[in-house]
Design a protein around this motif. Structure first.
Motif, PDB file in Angstrom:
ATOM      1  N   VAL A  76       0.834  -1.202   0.000  1.00 56.04           N
ATOM      2  CA  VAL A  76       0.000   0.000   0.000  1.00 56.04           C
ATOM      3  C   VAL A  76       0.868   1.251   0.000  1.00 56.04           C
ATOM      4  O   VAL A  76       0.646   2.186  -0.787  1.00 56.04           O
ATOM      5  CB  VAL A  76      -0.953   0.007   1.213  1.00 56.04           C
ATOM      6  CG1 VAL A  76      -1.679   1.349   1.306  1.00 56.04           C
ATOM      7  CG2 VAL A  76      -1.970  -1.125   1.107  1.00 56.04           C
ATOM      8  N   ASN A  86     -10.642  -5.594   0.503  1.00 56.06           N
ATOM      9  CA  ASN A  86     -10.275  -5.420   1.895  1.00 56.06           C
ATOM     10  C   ASN A  86      -9.615  -4.043   1.991  1.00 56.06           C
ATOM     11  O   ASN A  86      -9.486  -3.348   0.977  1.00 56.06           O
ATOM     12  CB  ASN A  86      -9.356  -6.542   2.406  1.00 56.06           C
ATOM     13  CG  ASN A  86      -8.081  -6.670   1.577  1.00 56.06           C
ATOM     14  OD1 ASN A  86      -7.468  -5.664   1.210  1.00 56.06           O
ATOM     15  ND2 ASN A  86      -7.662  -7.896   1.272  1.00 56.06           N
ATOM     16  N   ALA A  87      -9.197  -3.651   3.169  1.00 56.42           N
ATOM     17  CA  ALA A  87      -8.685  -2.290   3.345  1.00 56.42           C
ATOM     18  C   ALA A  87      -7.482  -2.015   2.446  1.00 56.42           C
ATOM     19  O   ALA A  87      -7.400  -0.961   1.801  1.00 56.42           O
ATOM     20  CB  ALA A  87      -8.313  -2.069   4.807  1.00 56.42           C
ATOM     21  N   ASP A  88      -6.534  -2.951   2.376  1.00 52.46           N
ATOM     22  CA  ASP A  88      -5.336  -2.745   1.565  1.00 52.46           C
ATOM     23  C   ASP A  88      -5.675  -2.650   0.086  1.00 52.46           C
ATOM     24  O   ASP A  88      -5.165  -1.768  -0.632  1.00 52.46           O
ATOM     25  CB  ASP A  88      -4.342  -3.888   1.786  1.00 52.46           C
ATOM     26  CG  ASP A  88      -3.622  -3.782   3.123  1.00 52.46           C
ATOM     27  OD1 ASP A  88      -3.842  -2.786   3.840  1.00 52.46           O
ATOM     28  OD2 ASP A  88      -2.833  -4.688   3.447  1.00 52.46           O
ATOM     29  N   ASN A  89      -6.522  -3.540  -0.384  1.00 48.53           N
ATOM     30  CA  ASN A  89      -6.893  -3.532  -1.805  1.00 48.53           C
ATOM     31  C   ASN A  89      -7.622  -2.246  -2.190  1.00 48.53           C
ATOM     32  O   ASN A  89      -7.391  -1.687  -3.271  1.00 48.53           O
ATOM     33  CB  ASN A  89      -7.776  -4.732  -2.132  1.00 48.53           C
ATOM     34  CG  ASN A  89      -7.003  -6.038  -2.150  1.00 48.53           C
ATOM     35  OD1 ASN A  89      -5.784  -6.042  -2.004  1.00 48.53           O
ATOM     36  ND2 ASN A  89      -7.699  -7.143  -2.322  1.00 48.53           N
ATOM     37  N   ILE A  90      -8.494  -1.783  -1.319  1.00 47.72           N
ATOM     38  CA  ILE A  90      -9.231  -0.542  -1.596  1.00 47.72           C
ATOM     39  C   ILE A  90      -8.260   0.637  -1.699  1.00 47.72           C
ATOM     40  O   ILE A  90      -8.387   1.486  -2.587  1.00 47.72           O
ATOM     41  CB  ILE A  90     -10.287  -0.287  -0.499  1.00 47.72           C
ATOM     42  CG1 ILE A  90     -11.428  -1.307  -0.614  1.00 47.72           C
ATOM     43  CG2 ILE A  90     -10.846   1.134  -0.620  1.00 47.72           C
ATOM     44  CD1 ILE A  90     -12.421  -1.244   0.525  1.00 47.72           C
ATOM     45  N   LEU A  91      -7.264   0.690  -0.817  1.00 46.10           N
ATOM     46  CA  LEU A  91      -6.288   1.775  -0.860  1.00 46.10           C
ATOM     47  C   LEU A  91      -5.437   1.725  -2.128  1.00 46.10           C
ATOM     48  O   LEU A  91      -5.107   2.760  -2.718  1.00 46.10           O
ATOM     49  CB  LEU A  91      -5.395   1.712   0.377  1.00 46.10           C
ATOM     50  CG  LEU A  91      -6.053   2.141   1.697  1.00 46.10           C
ATOM     51  CD1 LEU A  91      -5.135   1.863   2.879  1.00 46.10           C
ATOM     52  CD2 LEU A  91      -6.424   3.625   1.645  1.00 46.10           C
TER      53      LEU A  91
END
Length: 207
Positions: free
Chosen positions: A80, A168-173
Motif C-alpha cells: 500500500v 479489503n482495506a489494503d486492496n481498496i487503498l
C-alpha cells in the motif's frame, strides 16, 4: 513508527518525482531550457521533439526509473505504501518543487508506476504488459501519444481493479491510488483532449 516511515516514503517519492530530468539534460548537454520550446512540458515527448531522439529516450528512461526506485524503496514498508509513494512520485513529476511546479504530463512516469507495481507490489509482469500493449495498440491506431497514455493507464487501473475485486482495506487503498493516478493523467492531458476533438493534436510520424 510505520506511520512515520510511510510519510517519509511519500515525501521521498514526491522529491524523486520532482527531479526534472528533461530540464537537467536539456541544460547540461544541449544548453537549452525546453520549458521555452515546444509544448513547454518537462517530459520525454517534448524533450524528444526539441532536443532529438537520444535526449527524449534518456529523459523517458530517467523518468521511468525514478518512479520504479521510489516504489522499490517504499515496498520495504508495504504494498500500500509503495503504491501511494508511486503516486506521490508522479505528482512530483507533474508539479515539481525543483522546477517551480511546472512539470510533465506523467506519460513516462505512468509506465514507471505500472512497472514498479508489477515488480514490487504484484510481482507479475502482466500488470505492466497489459497496459503497455494497450498503449501501443492505441498509438498504432490513432497516432496520438496523449490518447495512448490515457488508454494505457485506464487499462492498467481497470486490470488492477478487476484482479483486486475481493475488497479489503489494503486492496481498496491500492485501487484508490490507481484511480487517482488515472485522474491525474487525464487532467494533465485536458488540453490534448480538446486538441484531438478540434483536429489540432499533433500525430506521431514514426509509426
Amino acid at each position: 513508527m510505520n506511520i512515520l516511515y510511510s510519510l517519509l516514503c511519500l515525501v521521498l517519492g514526491y522529491l524523486l518525482g520532482s527531479i526534472p530530468f528533461a530540464l537537467i539534460i536539456g541544460k547540461l548537454f544541449y544548453h537549452t531550457d525546453i520549458r521555452k520550446h515546444g509544448s513547454g512540458n518537462l517530459g520525454g515527448t517534448n524533450a524528444g521533439r526539441v532536443l532529438g531522439k537520444k535526449a527524449g529516450i534518456a529523459v523517458i528512461v530517467c523518468d521511468v526509473l525514478k518512479v520504479v526506485a521510489a516504489l522499490g524503496v517504499a515496498s520495504l514498508i508495504s504494498p500500500v505504501v509503495a503504491t501511494w509513494t508511486g503516486l506521490a512520485c508522479c505528482i512530483g513529476h507533474c508539479y515539481p518543487v525543483f522546477a517551480h511546479f511546472h512539470g510533465g504530463k506523467a506519460v513516462s512516469t505512468v509506465f514507471g508506476f505500472l512497472l514498479g507495481m508489477s515488480l514490487f507490489v504484484f510481482k507479475d509482469a502482466s500488470f505492466f504488459l497489459v497496459p503497455f500493449a494497450m498503449f501501443f495498440i492505441t498509438l498504432y491506431l490513432f497516432k496520438f501519444v496523449s490518447l495512448a497514455s490515457i488508454c494505457g493507464i485506464l487499462c492498467g487501473t481497470l486490470y488492477i481493479t478487476a484482479v483486486l475485486w475481493y475488497f479489503n482495506a489494503d486492496n481498496i487503498l491500492i485501487i484508490l491510488a490507481c484511480w487517482l493516478m488515472s485522474a491525474l493523467v487525464v487532467y494533465r492531458h485536458t488540453k490534448n483532449i480538446v486538441a484531438i476533438r478540434n483536429g489540432e493534436e499533433r500525430k506521431i510520424s514514426w509509426m
